[in-house]
Design a protein around this motif. Sequence first.
Motif, mmCIF file in Angstrom:
data_model
loop_
_atom_site.group_PDB
_atom_site.id
_atom_site.type_symbol
_atom_site.label_atom_id
_atom_site.label_comp_id
_atom_site.label_asym_id
_atom_site.label_seq_id
_atom_site.Cartn_x
_atom_site.Cartn_y
_atom_site.Cartn_z
ATOM 1 N N TYR A 34 -7.427 -4.057 3.464
ATOM 2 C CA TYR A 34 -8.466 -3.160 2.922
ATOM 3 C C TYR A 34 -9.771 -3.919 3.071
ATOM 4 O O TYR A 34 -9.920 -5.015 2.536
ATOM 5 C CB TYR A 34 -8.128 -2.885 1.453
ATOM 6 N N LYS A 37 -15.612 0.085 1.723
ATOM 7 C CA LYS A 37 -15.471 1.313 0.926
ATOM 8 C C LYS A 37 -16.326 2.432 1.502
ATOM 9 O O LYS A 37 -17.470 2.200 1.887
ATOM 10 C CB LYS A 37 -15.944 1.048 -0.503
ATOM 11 N N SER A 159 -10.482 -2.575 -9.292
ATOM 12 C CA SER A 159 -10.546 -3.378 -8.075
ATOM 13 C C SER A 159 -9.611 -2.695 -7.084
ATOM 14 O O SER A 159 -8.462 -2.403 -7.425
ATOM 15 C CB SER A 159 -10.069 -4.795 -8.376
ATOM 16 N N SER A 161 -7.761 -3.454 -4.514
ATOM 17 C CA SER A 161 -6.433 -3.996 -4.222
ATOM 18 C C SER A 161 -5.490 -3.908 -5.428
ATOM 19 O O SER A 161 -4.276 -4.020 -5.280
ATOM 20 C CB SER A 161 -6.548 -5.450 -3.745
HETATM 21 C C1 2P0 Z 1 -6.965 -6.831 0.756
HETATM 22 N N1 2P0 Z 1 -9.063 -8.028 0.137
HETATM 23 O O1 2P0 Z 1 -6.544 -5.822 1.332
HETATM 24 C C2 2P0 Z 1 -8.336 -7.332 1.158
HETATM 25 C C3 2P0 Z 1 -8.278 -8.283 2.310
HETATM 26 C C4 2P0 Z 1 -9.634 -9.243 0.615
HETATM 27 C C5 2P0 Z 1 -9.361 -9.297 2.058
HETATM 28 O O2 2P0 Z 1 -8.748 -6.407 -1.351
HETATM 29 O O3 2P0 Z 1 -14.411 -4.604 -4.383
HETATM 30 O O4 2P0 Z 1 -11.064 -7.607 -4.905
HETATM 31 O O5 2P0 Z 1 -12.760 -5.018 -6.209
HETATM 32 O O6 2P0 Z 1 -12.317 -3.261 -4.477
HETATM 33 O O7 2P0 Z 1 -9.840 -5.515 -4.190
HETATM 34 C C6 2P0 Z 1 -10.236 -8.035 -2.007
HETATM 35 O O8 2P0 Z 1 -10.979 -7.001 -2.492
HETATM 36 O O9 2P0 Z 1 -12.307 -5.684 -3.847
HETATM 37 C C7 2P0 Z 1 -9.307 -7.440 -1.043
HETATM 38 P P1 2P0 Z 1 -12.967 -4.585 -4.771
HETATM 39 P P2 2P0 Z 1 -10.946 -6.457 -3.975
HETATM 40 O O10 2P0 Z 1 -6.274 -7.454 -0.084
#
Ligand code: 2P0
Length: 359
Positions: A34, A37, A159, A161
Motif C-alpha cells: 500500500y 492515498k 492507519s 495498514s
Molecule cells: C504497507 N506501508 O503496505 C506499506 C508499505 C509502508 C510501506 O502501510 O498513512 O502507517 O497511516 O495510512 O499504514 C505504512 O503506512 O500509513 C504502510 P497511513 P501506514 O504496509
Amino acid sequence: MQSVIVNPSVFYDDSMNANCARACANVNIALIKYWGKRNEELILPYASSLSLTLADWGTETQVSFDENLSEDNISLDGITLVGGKSNKVRNRIISMLDLIRARAGISLKANVVSHNSVPTAAGLASSASGFAALAAAGAYAAGLNLSPRELSKLARRGSGSACRSIFGGLSIWNAGEDDESSYAEPIQMPENLQLAMIAIVLDSAPKPISSREAMSRTVKTSPTYMPWIKQSEKDFQNAICAIKNSDIETLGNIVEKNFMGMHETMHNAVPPVNYITEDSYKVLEIIKNLRSKGLPVWATMDAGPNVKVLTVKSEAEKVANDLRSHISKVLDNSNLSSNKPIRIMVALPGDGVRIFVRK
Ligand code: 2P0
C-alpha cells in the motif's frame, strides 16, 4: 490452513469493568504494498494490497470510557501522552476515539493504556497493530458489536495498514472507492504453503520521513506513481493466483518486484524519498546470492532501511542462520563502529485481533 485464527475473536472476561475492553493485534508485513492515498481523510488507497500478519509481535490496548473523565488519557508503553496540537500520535488516537464515540452515540472520555510487544529492535512499524488494537478495544468498550469488515474499515481510518491486522494469516485490503468498499478480508493460506518471514534489522532508529508524508509526496510529485499503481494492481492479482497455486517461487518474485517498484517511484518524487541504505543493498545482494544457491528467499522492504525475507517455515531457521553468517561478514566493519547491532528474527504467521470484554 495453518493453525492461525484468521477472524477477530471475542473472549468474555468477567474481571473487566463495564464500558471497558482490551484487544491484542499483531503487526503485518505487506507482500504487495500500500503506497499512496486517493483520499487522505478517509484513508482510501489507490491500489489494493496483500499482507501476512505475524505471530507474537503486536500491540495490546485497553480502552475504558469513564464518566469521571474530562479529557482522554492516553498512555503508550508507560508514558502518558500530553495534550497539545504538536502531539500527532495523541491527536490520531483521539480522532479514532471520536469516530467510535460518534458511531456509538456517546460523549464519554476514555482511558487508553497501550503496550507494544513488537520489540523496538524489530524495526517494524507498530501503527498497524496499534490502530487495529485501538479500534477493536474502543469499539467493544463503547458497546459496538462490529462485524470483522466494519472493524477493518474502522481500523483503516487510524492507519491504512491497520485494516489488514484485524485478520490473521494472509489478508487483502480491497482498495475500494469509498469508505464502504475499502476494507481488508482474509484469504485462505493453502495447507502446503507454509510461509514465514525473517526480519533483518539494520537500524531501528526512527525514520527520517514518516511513511504518511512520504506517500503523500510520492502521489503528488512522482511522474512514475500512476504507472506503478497499474503495475501493482497486476502484481496483486498475480500474487493471489500464486498463493492459490501454492507457488512460492512465483509469489516471491512478484513480492520482490513490487517492493522495488514502490521504492523506485519514491525515488522519483520531488524531493526524492530514499529509505534504502548501502547496508540494505548489501543485504539484498546476499539474499539474491542465497536464492541462486537454491534457498527459498525473497526480499521486501517498507518505509525504512530494514529488510524482511519471505521464506518457508521448514527452512526459516536455517535461512536465518545463513543470513547471520553472510551478513556478519559483509557488514561487520560498517556496524562495529556504530550503535546499530544487526538483529535477525524469524516470525511465523499470526492470529487476527483478539478482544476481551465483559459479557
Ligand atoms: C504497507 N506501508 O503496505 C506499506 C508499505 C509502508 C510501506 O502501510 O498513512 O502507517 O497511516 O495510512 O499504514 C505504512 O503506512 O500509513 C504502510 P497511513 P501506514 O504496509
